[in-house]
Scaffold this motif. Sequence first.
Motif, short mmCIF file in Angstrom:
data_model
loop_
_atom_site.label_atom_id
_atom_site.label_comp_id
_atom_site.label_asym_id
_atom_site.label_seq_id
_atom_site.Cartn_x
_atom_site.Cartn_y
_atom_site.Cartn_z
N GLU A 32 0.81 -1.22 0.00
CA GLU A 32 0.00 0.00 0.00
C GLU A 32 0.85 1.26 0.00
OE1 GLU A 32 -2.77 0.14 3.19
OE2 GLU A 32 -4.06 -1.38 2.33
N THR A 74 -3.06 6.98 -3.78
CA THR A 74 -4.14 6.09 -4.19
C THR A 74 -4.29 6.09 -5.70
OG1 THR A 74 -5.30 6.49 -2.12
CG2 THR A 74 -6.61 5.62 -3.93
N LEU A 77 -1.39 4.11 -7.24
CA LEU A 77 -1.53 2.67 -7.07
C LEU A 77 -2.68 2.11 -7.91
CD1 LEU A 77 -0.86 2.41 -3.25
CD2 LEU A 77 0.62 1.66 -5.11
N GLU A 78 -3.72 2.90 -8.15
CA GLU A 78 -4.80 2.47 -9.04
C GLU A 78 -4.28 2.30 -10.46
OE1 GLU A 78 -7.93 5.33 -8.70
OE2 GLU A 78 -8.66 4.46 -6.81
N ASP A 81 -2.36 -0.87 -10.61
CA ASP A 81 -3.25 -2.03 -10.66
C ASP A 81 -3.82 -2.24 -12.06
OD1 ASP A 81 -2.85 -2.61 -8.02
OD2 ASP A 81 -4.67 -1.60 -7.31
N GLN A 82 -3.96 -1.16 -12.81
CA GLN A 82 -4.48 -1.25 -14.18
C GLN A 82 -3.36 -1.51 -15.19
OE1 GLN A 82 -6.46 2.49 -14.75
NE2 GLN A 82 -8.02 2.04 -13.21
N SER A 83 -2.16 -1.82 -14.70
CA SER A 83 -0.98 -2.11 -15.51
C SER A 83 -0.55 -0.93 -16.37
CB SER A 83 -1.23 -3.33 -16.38
OG SER A 83 -1.49 -4.46 -15.59
#
Length: 90
Positions: A32, A74, A77-78, A81-83
Amino acid sequence: MTVTLLAVPDEPQEPPGSKPRKGRSRKRANGEGTIYQRKDGRYEGAAFVPTTAGTFKRVRLYGKTREEVRRKLTKLLEQADQSIPVSAES
């Protein structure tokens, strides 16, 4: 018959030798990132994100408030997560 009353403390007491927690409400989970206040008063956030070279890089974010840095972290990191990679070089 004899009744023995035991005193129960209002709050749980710390075991001897342990350090009391100071203002830290929770620990962030693995992956995180981290947020902390710098000596100059600004806040800094950092997280490992994928790069265009296929490796991972620690990206640092800065802001005036902890909330501002949390929003930026945030969002970063989003995207991870979506590469969506960050650039490998500055």
